[in-house]
Design a protein around this motif. Structure first.
Motif, short mmCIF file in Angstrom:
data_model
loop_
_atom_site.label_atom_id
_atom_site.label_comp_id
_atom_site.label_asym_id
_atom_site.label_seq_id
_atom_site.Cartn_x
_atom_site.Cartn_y
_atom_site.Cartn_z
N GLN A 172 -10.41 -0.96 1.98
CA GLN A 172 -10.17 -2.15 1.16
C GLN A 172 -11.48 -2.84 0.82
OE1 GLN A 172 -6.93 -4.53 2.63
NE2 GLN A 172 -5.47 -2.94 1.99
N PRO A 185 0.83 -1.22 0.00
CA PRO A 185 0.00 0.00 0.00
C PRO A 185 0.86 1.27 0.00
CG PRO A 185 -0.88 -1.59 1.56
CD PRO A 185 0.39 -2.17 1.06
N GLY A 189 -8.10 1.44 -3.13
CA GLY A 189 -6.72 1.17 -2.75
C GLY A 189 -5.89 2.45 -2.71
#
Ligand SMILES: *Cc1c(COP(=O)(O)O)cnc(C)c1O
Length: 404
Positions: free
Chosen positions: A371, A324, A376
């Motif tokens: 999520q 991430p 994202g």
């Protein structure tokens, strides 16, 4: 030029330019801006009658205004509804909808992917007044069906969604609503009536943020609710007059003129969006593109049927990233490498706008909630405007080609 009436049967594109109240005695060709808070009354009898029946004449700016009437008539003609009523903002229109249709004990079924403020208005604010809302999947009709209860009064949907462009089936939702004795309201902000007219597919009410494509040039805040005269005049009119989420005449005038070019702007912006989406899909730094106009979109066929064969002007994409953190830094790099696009959070402008949903519109969610919503850290949202297509691509390419 009083007394000259438009013939019946005109095409929507003609009405987008022509539908309005009659010109004044001066014969202005561009609709007049009546910037006044009050209206002179010829005598006490007339004044009394107009106060009892607001449709018979103008009295006070919170109640109605001729420029606002022109906007309402033109938008209703374009949506194909009997009537429309202006509001100060898109959220003001949704507030009007809630105040008009809901009371304590009532129940609403709403897509989980609607605009964040809409979710708060239903879930949090109206929750305080004893209205319960069940949030369901945008695309799973079985979830909508299962959520309906005897006290369900309203189904609320928005299509395509922001930022992932999920498309719901308006016709199917209308059937579910009507079988339950409820109404279906559709937020038509992303498509506008140029692409999608929800009442033709069975929806009862249509919501607009005039702030977006209707104005289309990022100038003013505005909103509207379109539907049958019975509801607009008898239910929503009294609420605007009492609660005061009135559309200002200046803003109504700006959006009224914006409606004249809505059709050609949407065509051109959708064409730019499709070209950018195709190009992004072939770029090695891009993991996935979300755009209803692409064959790869899960509801592509439904979208093409429902949206006049066009995908809209919002394209989102995931840049690649192993974690991430690396996805976020890549998304920031793409956004910060632009020299032409606007870094901003709104949309529906002739100027292309780029933003990072995970740290802005969806920034207050937990990483887990994000999520679950599919937002994202690598996701970039692009609201495509009217710049020359190669300049838009080059501006994105600067960052995409130099990702670490
Ligand atoms: C912006 C937006 C709204 C709210 O409109 P405002 O004019 O900002 O109040 C509602 N729905 C959607 C889909 C929007 O994008």
């Amino acid at each position: 030029m009083e007394g000259r009436k438009l013939p019946p049967g005109l095409h929507r594109d003609t009405l987008a330019v022509r539908a309005a109240i009659e010109p004044s005695q001066y014969g202005e060709n561009s609709e007049a801006l009546y910037l006044t808070s009050g209206f002179l009354q010829p005598d006490s009898e007339t004044m009394a009658r107009r106060f009892a029946h607001p449709e018979e004449g103008y009295t006070y700016g919170r109640t109605s205004n001729p420029t606002v009437t022109s906007f309402e008539q033109r938008l209703a003609a374009m949506e194909g509804t009997e009537a429309a009523i202006g509001a100060s903002t898109g959220m003001g229109a949704i507030l009007m909808l809630c105040m008009g249709l809901l009371k304590a004990g009532d129940h609403v079924v709403c897509s989980r992917s609607v605009f964040g403020s809409t979710m708060n208005l239903f879930g949090k604010e109206f929750g305080k007044f004893g209205v319960q809302t069940t949030f369901v999947s945008q695309t799973d009709l079985a979830e909508w069906r299962a959520a309906v209860r005897p006290e369900t009064k309203l189904l609320f949907a928005e299509t395509p969604t922001n930022p992932l462009t999920d498309v719901c089936d308006i016709r199917a939702l209308a059937e579910i609503a009507h079988k339950a004795g409820a109404l279906l309201a559709v937020d038509n902000c992303f498509c506008s009536p140029a692409l999608q007219r929800p009442t033709e597919l069975g929806a009862d009410l249509v919501i607009h943020s005039g702030t977006k494509y209707l104005d289309g040039q990022g100038r003013v805040m505005a909103g509207a609710l379109c539907g049958p005269t019975k509801l607009v005049a008898d239910v929503f009119g009294p609420i605007v007059r009492t609660a005061g989420m009135t559309l200002s005449p200046f803003n109504a005038w700006v959006v009224l003129k914006g409606l004249e070019t809505l059709g050609i702007r949407m065509q051109a912006q959708c064409a730019n969006a499709l070209a950018v989406a195709r190009w992004l899909e072939g770029h090695p730094a891009v993991a996935r593109v979300y755009y209803p106009g692409l064959e790869s979109h899960p509801q592509h066929e439904l979208a093409m049927r429902q949206q006049s064969g066009l995908g809209g002007a919002v394209v989102s994409f995931d840049v690649k990233g192993a974690t991430p953190e690396s996805a976020r830094s890549s998304a920031f790099h793409v956004i910060d490498s632009t020299q032409v696009l606007s870094i901003a959070t709104n949309l529906g402008d002739t100027k292309s706008i780029i933003t990072h949903p995970a740290t802005t519109s969806h920034g207050r969610l937990t990483e887990q909630q994000r999520q679950a919503a599919g937002i994202g850290q690598g996701l970039v949202r692009l609201a495509v405007g009217l710049e020359y297509i190669d300049d838009i691509k080059a501006d994105l390419q600067r960052g995409l080609d130099t990702l670490a």
